[in-house]
Scaffold this active site. Sequence first.
Site, PDB file in Angstrom:
ATOM      1  CE1 TYR A   1      -3.557   2.717   1.081  1.00 40.76           C
ATOM      2  CE2 TYR A   1      -1.698   3.581   2.326  1.00 40.76           C
ATOM      3  CZ  TYR A   1      -2.960   3.743   1.794  1.00 40.76           C
ATOM      4  OH  TYR A   1      -3.616   4.935   1.936  1.00 40.76           O
TER       5      TYR A   1
ATOM      6  CD  GLU B   1      -5.419   4.659  -1.588  1.00 44.11           C
ATOM      7  OE1 GLU B   1      -5.623   5.215  -0.489  1.00 44.11           O
ATOM      8  OE2 GLU B   1      -6.264   3.947  -2.152  1.00 44.11           O
TER       9      GLU B   1
END
Length: 357
Positions: free
Chosen positions: A100, A179
């Site tokens: 992530y 992201e």
Amino acid sequence: MKMLEYEAKSVFSTYGIPVPKGALIRAPEEVTAHLPAMGDGVVLKAQVDVGGRGKAGGILMADNGSAIETARELFSREIKGVPVREILVEERLAIEHEYYVSIAIDRSSKQPVVLFADAGGVEIESDVTAIRKVVVSPLLHDIPPFLMREILGGAPKELAPVINSLYHVFQEKDAMLAEINPLVTTSRGVYAADAKLIVDDNALARQGIAVNRDLSEREREAEQHGFSYVELDGTIGVIGNGAGLTMSTLDLIEYYNGQAANFLDVGGGADQERVKHAVRLVASMPKVSVIVVNLLGGITRCDEVAKGIIAAGVAPTVIVRMAGTNEAEGRRLLAEGGYKMLESMDAAVKAAMEVRR
Ligand code: GDP
Ligand code: MN
């Protein structure tokens, strides 16, 4: 403004971030043309602006033989209430590991902050303790190696150029958030398997984005008139001048257990035209049964306001409280037009509570 995955991926890709081979389709049959380029299996991804899309059934795997059927199935779904109109067809990656990474603004240090976790994917929110947080000075063009090491910890070095490119995207696209979840490793290298990009609404003009898609039609209209306008969930419309007076009107509605439908500050010196537009805008919300107009007449003239309200001629009941310049004339006009003008905002809000559905 939020970009959809395929738009964000196309931006990321121009910054050198590897993304899976993909194509956008708007009908199930269109999938066929793209299959030869994709390899053995494909992933079909609903392009909807919904969090937790995968878990909500917005991502389906398919073999080349079943791709049309699977696409038809996905087009027929609603993902958390949002209909699927576009699907991103992608080659299926053989994922080895999911990471992530995101970059946002850290509000306390007022600088970009990189968040990284060794275990990315759809469960990321359930284990926030595993996320590393590294602040980067916005004056730096690249993330310096010592910070990159801190970000990565034991994660593979080959992720570093992707994270650095994501930082460039973040800086140059005036992003609020950039992201990649998951950022994946495969035997063929690193890929951004998902992509999210939110552009600061105040930077849309600079970014060449003419229309903010995240705004409702009414919010866009309000923007054109220069009103400060926020849509809420209730049934009582609110128009005020000055953020303070408008907010206290909302507070008072809340105090009497009502629910405001909106916040609308018409600003100072509102003339008849502006008031008319404001009243019509608020009245156009289907839920609104009554509108409280709470204005202080300074440079704003009460007679102008009265004329605007009358000219708007809307179906919901309009209850007015105003005081100040040309108040008497305003009151006379409103009475003539059959509108209630009350002495205090308390009385006006109470009266609105009686009328609301
Ligand atoms: P989100 O639910 O909207 O965040 O959708 P993502 O694009 O992040 O996909 C959710 C999950 O689906 C990922 O964490 C992966 O585990 C899986 N996934 C997505 N694309 C692929 C792929 O190409 N191959 C494989 N094996 N899994 C994938
Ligand atoms: Mn994701």
